[in-house]
Scaffold this motif. Sequence first.
Motif: not given
Length: 341
Positions: A292-304, A335-340
């Motif tokens: 269900k997460f295959d089509h979830c798209r994100f913008n994110a930046t993770f620093t340290n 990971v599991w859940g209902e998607g986005c």
Amino acid sequence: MKQDYIKILFEQYLEGKTNQEEEKILLDYLADPANGDSEFHAVMDKAWKKQNHQADYTPEANQGLNQIWNKIEERKPKSRSLYPILKYAAAIVVVISAAFGWYAYKKAQEPIQAAIAFLSKTTQKGEKVKLILPDSSIVYLGAGSKLTWPSHFVKGKLRNIRLEGEAFFEVKHDTSSPFIVHSGQMQTRVLGTSFNIYAYPKDGTFSVAVRTGKVKVSENREGKLKQLSLLTPGMKLLYHLKAHDYTVRNERITEVNAWIKNSFAFKDVALPNMFKSLERYYNVHFELKTNKFDHCRFNATFTNKSIGNIMEEIRVMSGKKMKYKIDTANKTITVWGEGCQ
């Protein structure tokens, strides 16, 4: 008797054993209208074969010799006005004799080329290293990657290296020796600049992003090179392996090599692909219990940030519909859940 002597003289001439007087006798004989030239073919052929340790037996050389024989045969005398024709034959003899000497000289002058050894470095998940190439170019090799390069570069020749995975390059400027990175079907060519290549075959998309300078990105399919784009600072090319097409977009300069300082930027990235990158960066393994997460798209930046903090941020971005469990001992994240949302 004279003819036998001339044949011996002819053979000695081709071997470089005649003096000036003997050479005059031979060439005068060849220039005499009463004498033919075909009878010397066997002597010529014998002399040629005796050079097998130093002669050039490439197809081009053999073709050239055959052309010489053909020209002599075509000019076989049909009248008594033979002087110019035989003069031509004598000239051919001089040329071939000189060629024998040239082959010997050329072979003797050729330096013995030592085989160039190739070096390689493979990183594990969670590992990144800094490498200095023979030309002083610097490479930051990302996790789960492999770089192959020659033990030394030849001045004036291409600097070819091969990458599978991710690396940031700071290339030493050398206009006479273009620097080329081969990564799958993608080829990146520069003279001196800094850029990042992301080329993990299993991810399905390769990318090139430029921080400084200019690079030329091409596609190599079945040995045919097709230029895709010229990239300048702040530009990023994404090449899709299956479709063999590409897109170009803008990229923040600071994000081109952010991963070197443990800052990971994702722009419109599908969650499964984000997990693939995080697997390499943090040396963990993701187990997705749903698609269900295959089509979830994100913008994110993770620093340290730790992988735990990152997973919590992703959970929030999903509208808290994504759930996860971290098994620290086995370095596994389920990971599991209902998607986005």
